[in-house]
Scaffold this motif. Structure first.
Motif, PDB file in Angstrom:
ATOM      1  N   GLN A  45      23.951  -6.120  -6.727  1.00  0.00           N
ATOM      2  CA  GLN A  45      24.411  -5.921  -5.304  1.00  0.00           C
ATOM      3  C   GLN A  45      23.153  -5.723  -4.441  1.00  0.00           C
ATOM      4  N   ALA A  46      22.427  -4.631  -5.019  1.00  0.00           N
ATOM      5  CA  ALA A  46      21.414  -4.437  -3.994  1.00  0.00           C
ATOM      6  C   ALA A  46      20.080  -5.167  -3.956  1.00  0.00           C
ATOM      7  N   ARG A  47      20.078  -6.059  -4.933  1.00  0.00           N
ATOM      8  CA  ARG A  47      19.043  -7.180  -4.964  1.00  0.00           C
ATOM      9  C   ARG A  47      18.821  -7.857  -3.687  1.00  0.00           C
ATOM     10  N   PRO A  48      17.842  -8.411  -3.068  1.00  0.00           N
ATOM     11  CA  PRO A  48      17.327  -8.703  -1.881  1.00  0.00           C
ATOM     12  C   PRO A  48      17.720 -10.417  -2.287  1.00  0.00           C
ATOM     13  N   PRO A  49      18.389 -10.973  -1.152  1.00  0.00           N
ATOM     14  CA  PRO A  49      18.595 -12.576  -1.526  1.00  0.00           C
ATOM     15  C   PRO A  49      17.233 -13.171  -1.766  1.00  0.00           C
ATOM     16  N   ALA A  50      17.246 -14.182  -2.633  1.00  0.00           N
ATOM     17  CA  ALA A  50      16.234 -15.224  -2.859  1.00  0.00           C
ATOM     18  C   ALA A  50      15.687 -15.829  -1.793  1.00  0.00           C
ATOM     19  N   PRO A  51      14.188 -15.817  -1.674  1.00  0.00           N
ATOM     20  CA  PRO A  51      13.729 -16.697  -0.611  1.00  0.00           C
ATOM     21  C   PRO A  51      14.331 -18.122  -0.641  1.00  0.00           C
ATOM     22  N   ASP A  52      14.154 -18.663   0.543  1.00  0.00           N
ATOM     23  CA  ASP A  52      14.319 -20.122   0.756  1.00  0.00           C
ATOM     24  C   ASP A  52      13.415 -20.921   0.284  1.00  0.00           C
ATOM     25  N   TRP A  53      11.980 -20.496   0.521  1.00  0.00           N
ATOM     26  CA  TRP A  53      10.905 -21.413   0.215  1.00  0.00           C
ATOM     27  C   TRP A  53       9.902 -20.322  -0.629  1.00  0.00           C
ATOM     28  N   LEU A  54       9.232 -21.024  -1.416  1.00  0.00           N
ATOM     29  CA  LEU A  54       8.185 -20.269  -2.284  1.00  0.00           C
ATOM     30  C   LEU A  54       6.727 -21.067  -2.005  1.00  0.00           C
ATOM     31  N   ILE A  55       5.626 -20.307  -1.569  1.00  0.00           N
ATOM     32  CA  ILE A  55       4.291 -20.794  -2.148  1.00  0.00           C
ATOM     33  C   ILE A  55       3.714 -20.354  -3.219  1.00  0.00           C
ATOM     34  N   GLU A  56       3.229 -20.975  -4.065  1.00  0.00           N
ATOM     35  CA  GLU A  56       2.457 -20.626  -5.389  1.00  0.00           C
ATOM     36  C   GLU A  56       1.198 -20.787  -5.050  1.00  0.00           C
ATOM     37  N   MET A  57       0.575 -19.467  -5.451  1.00  0.00           N
ATOM     38  CA  MET A  57      -0.985 -19.337  -5.091  1.00  0.00           C
ATOM     39  C   MET A  57      -1.678 -19.881  -6.251  1.00  0.00           C
ATOM     40  N   GLY A  58      -3.166 -20.032  -6.166  1.00  0.00           N
ATOM     41  CA  GLY A  58      -4.067 -20.415  -7.206  1.00  0.00           C
ATOM     42  C   GLY A  58      -4.453 -18.962  -8.090  1.00  0.00           C
ATOM     43  N   LEU A  59      -5.402 -19.102  -8.892  1.00  0.00           N
ATOM     44  CA  LEU A  59      -5.730 -18.003  -9.761  1.00  0.00           C
ATOM     45  C   LEU A  59      -6.449 -17.040  -8.762  1.00  0.00           C
ATOM     46  N   GLY A  60      -7.186 -17.447  -7.744  1.00  0.00           N
ATOM     47  CA  GLY A  60      -7.916 -16.502  -6.988  1.00  0.00           C
ATOM     48  C   GLY A  60      -6.718 -15.646  -6.074  1.00  0.00           C
ATOM     49  N   GLY A  61      -5.666 -16.301  -5.688  1.00  0.00           N
ATOM     50  CA  GLY A  61      -4.703 -15.742  -4.925  1.00  0.00           C
ATOM     51  C   GLY A  61      -4.835 -16.209  -3.645  1.00  0.00           C
ATOM     52  N   ARG A  62      -5.845 -16.973  -3.269  1.00  0.00           N
ATOM     53  CA  ARG A  62      -6.181 -17.210  -1.857  1.00  0.00           C
ATOM     54  C   ARG A  62      -5.659 -18.629  -1.507  1.00  0.00           C
ATOM     55  N   ASP A  63      -5.823 -19.769  -2.090  1.00  0.00           N
ATOM     56  CA  ASP A  63      -5.400 -20.913  -1.855  1.00  0.00           C
ATOM     57  C   ASP A  63      -4.017 -21.435  -2.277  1.00  0.00           C
ATOM     58  N   PRO A  64      -3.097 -21.930  -1.739  1.00  0.00           N
ATOM     59  CA  PRO A  64      -1.905 -22.374  -2.020  1.00  0.00           C
ATOM     60  C   PRO A  64      -2.020 -23.592  -3.180  1.00  0.00           C
ATOM     61  N   VAL A  65      -1.320 -23.753  -4.236  1.00  0.00           N
ATOM     62  CA  VAL A  65      -1.577 -24.869  -5.128  1.00  0.00           C
ATOM     63  C   VAL A  65      -0.073 -25.718  -5.038  1.00  0.00           C
ATOM     64  N   CYS A  66       1.003 -25.045  -4.757  1.00  0.00           N
ATOM     65  CA  CYS A  66       2.137 -25.806  -4.980  1.00  0.00           C
ATOM     66  C   CYS A  66       3.367 -25.096  -3.991  1.00  0.00           C
ATOM     67  N   VAL A  67       4.153 -26.015  -3.387  1.00  0.00           N
ATOM     68  CA  VAL A  67       5.266 -25.331  -2.851  1.00  0.00           C
ATOM     69  C   VAL A  67       6.497 -25.710  -3.314  1.00  0.00           C
TER      70      VAL A  67
END
Length: 111
Positions: A45-67
């Motif tokens: 019940q205390a868990r926040p709701p899942a986000p509507d959208w996700l951006i997956e970042m690359g290995l370096g954590g800077r560039d998005p690789v997938c939506v």
């Protein structure tokens, strides 16, 4: 086993004490499981709701690789929840859309 110094009544009282100890142990196990179940339900019940959208970042954590659409099972550990606008921007800038959850179709953005 059939010692004359131990009466049948003494043996029955001993057996009763053992049975009571076992019931008390079972009651403790039940209380522990009830506590765990209550904690599990509270956590859900205390868990926040899942986000509507996700951006997956690359290995370096800077560039998005997938939506992804929120809750997509193919989203990796480097995914973070975002609002609709960053997802639209990422898709128009050429970031790949997940072929499983198809966020581009969900948003109406097609190549």
């Amino acid at each position: 086993m059939n010692d004359s110094s131990t009466s049948r009544l003494d043996m029955l009282r001993f057996a009763r004490r053992i049975a009571v100890q076992q019931v008390e142990q079972i009651d403790r196990w039940i209380a522990t499981e009830e506590r765990r179940e209550t904690e599990r339900r509270h956590g859900e019940q205390a868990r926040p709701p899942a986000p509507d959208w996700l951006i997956e970042m690359g290995l370096g954590g800077r560039d998005p690789v997938c939506v992804h659409v929120g809750g997509c099972n193919m989203a990796g550990k480097r995914s973070r929840g975002v609002d609709r606008d960053p997802v639209l921007r990422a898709l128009t800038e050429g970031v790949a859309a997940c072929p499983h959850c198809r966020p581009d179709t969900e948003l109406g953005v097609l190549d």
